[in-house]
Enzyme design. Structure first.
Site, PDB file in Angstrom:
ATOM      1  N   HIS A 143       0.881  -1.089   0.230  1.00 51.07           N
ATOM      2  CA  HIS A 143       0.349   0.344   0.193  1.00 51.07           C
ATOM      3  C   HIS A 143       0.812   1.293   0.077  1.00 51.07           C
ATOM      4  O   HIS A 143       1.768   1.325   0.570  1.00 51.07           O
ATOM      5  CB  HIS A 143      -0.653  -0.031   1.074  1.00 51.07           C
ATOM      6  CG  HIS A 143      -0.570  -0.032   2.724  1.00 51.07           C
ATOM      7  ND1 HIS A 143      -0.346  -1.378   3.100  1.00 51.07           N
ATOM      8  CD2 HIS A 143      -0.134   1.108   3.703  1.00 51.07           C
ATOM      9  CE1 HIS A 143       1.032  -1.065   4.228  1.00 51.07           C
ATOM     10  NE2 HIS A 143       0.566   0.508   4.654  1.00 51.07           N
ATOM     11  N   GLN A 197       6.474   3.722   9.130  1.00 46.27           N
ATOM     12  CA  GLN A 197       5.492   2.463   8.575  1.00 46.27           C
ATOM     13  C   GLN A 197       6.199   1.143   8.384  1.00 46.27           C
ATOM     14  O   GLN A 197       5.726   0.216   8.631  1.00 46.27           O
ATOM     15  CB  GLN A 197       4.411   2.954   7.907  1.00 46.27           C
ATOM     16  CG  GLN A 197       3.250   2.082   7.255  1.00 46.27           C
ATOM     17  CD  GLN A 197       2.779   1.682   8.300  1.00 46.27           C
ATOM     18  OE1 GLN A 197       2.014   2.576   9.417  1.00 46.27           O
ATOM     19  NE2 GLN A 197       2.336   0.424   8.730  1.00 46.27           N
ATOM     20  N   TYR A 253       4.111   8.896  11.812  1.00 49.05           N
ATOM     21  CA  TYR A 253       3.251   7.623  11.010  1.00 49.05           C
ATOM     22  C   TYR A 253       4.110   6.892   9.659  1.00 49.05           C
ATOM     23  O   TYR A 253       4.297   5.726   9.779  1.00 49.05           O
ATOM     24  CB  TYR A 253       1.855   7.782  11.292  1.00 49.05           C
ATOM     25  CG  TYR A 253       1.221   6.261  11.486  1.00 49.05           C
ATOM     26  CD1 TYR A 253       0.903   5.160  12.250  1.00 49.05           C
ATOM     27  CD2 TYR A 253       0.396   6.317  10.190  1.00 49.05           C
ATOM     28  CE1 TYR A 253       1.019   4.040  11.630  1.00 49.05           C
ATOM     29  CE2 TYR A 253      -0.017   5.441   9.390  1.00 49.05           C
ATOM     30  CZ  TYR A 253       0.070   4.188  10.226  1.00 49.05           C
ATOM     31  OH  TYR A 253      -0.690   2.974   9.815  1.00 49.05           O
ATOM     32  N   HIS A 261       1.161   5.288   1.733  1.00 54.02           N
ATOM     33  CA  HIS A 261       0.803   6.329   2.165  1.00 54.02           C
ATOM     34  C   HIS A 261       1.121   8.187   1.509  1.00 54.02           C
ATOM     35  O   HIS A 261       2.072   8.139   1.038  1.00 54.02           O
ATOM     36  CB  HIS A 261       1.425   6.397   3.839  1.00 54.02           C
ATOM     37  CG  HIS A 261       0.941   5.437   4.075  1.00 54.02           C
ATOM     38  ND1 HIS A 261      -0.701   5.326   5.319  1.00 54.02           N
ATOM     39  CD2 HIS A 261       1.579   3.704   4.534  1.00 54.02           C
ATOM     40  CE1 HIS A 261      -0.005   3.907   6.337  1.00 54.02           C
ATOM     41  NE2 HIS A 261       0.740   3.443   5.395  1.00 54.02           N
TER      42      HIS A 261
END
Length: 157
Positions: free
Chosen positions: A62, A130, A126, A64
């Site tokens: 994924h 990750q 964050y 971000h």
């Protein structure tokens, strides 16, 4: 641009969003040899729409993004543009993916978006961390050659 407010001709704005989206079927393809190429494509497409990337990270399955999107562009318009154009560009640059994963649908349909208020730094941290968290989670699932409780050799999976 690190200032808090942006401006257009007659508008002052501060529109920051945390966006997460994934490849179709959560293929763990993003982080490997395609990470750099996908990053360049996303940066290029964001620049075309005057969307500033404040923080970004490509995990193995994924993406971000912490972005500042001008108010003349809705979040859904931007995501549709980004995922649609990047799919075409990824398949053009990496033709082998087209035949391996299907034509013209690289990203899954949905996405996650959250508005960023005063907690911008928390979200940026964050996103930066990750990869470390994913790595640590992967380490927990590694095969143990010996059972730590009995000392017996574990059968291979």
């Amino acid at each position: 641009m690190n200032k808090d407010n942006e401006s257009l001709a007659h508008t002052k704005w501060r529109c920051k969003y945390h966006i997460v989206f994934a490849p179709k079927y959560r293929r763990q393809i993003v982080y490997g040899k395609y990470k750099e190429s996908i990053g360049k494509i996303i940066r290029e497409l964001c620049a075309r729409k005057d969307v500033e990337i404040l923080e970004a990270n490509a995990c193995k399955d994924h993406i971000h993004l912490l972005v500042s999107i001008p108010p003349k562009l809705s979040v859904s318009q931007f995501i549709g543009y980004l995922k649609g154009k990047s799919s075409l560009m990824i398949f053009d640059r990496h033709a082998n993916l087209k035949y391996r994963y299907g034509n013209r649908k690289f990203w899954c349909r949905g996405y996650f978006v959250d508005t960023v208020g005063r907690n911008k730094e928390t979200i940026a941290a964050y996103i930066r961390n990750q990869i470390k968290e994913d790595y640590l989670a992967d380490q927990l699932t590694l095969f143990e050659e010996f059972d730590p409780f009995t000392g017996d050799k574990n059968p291979k999976k």
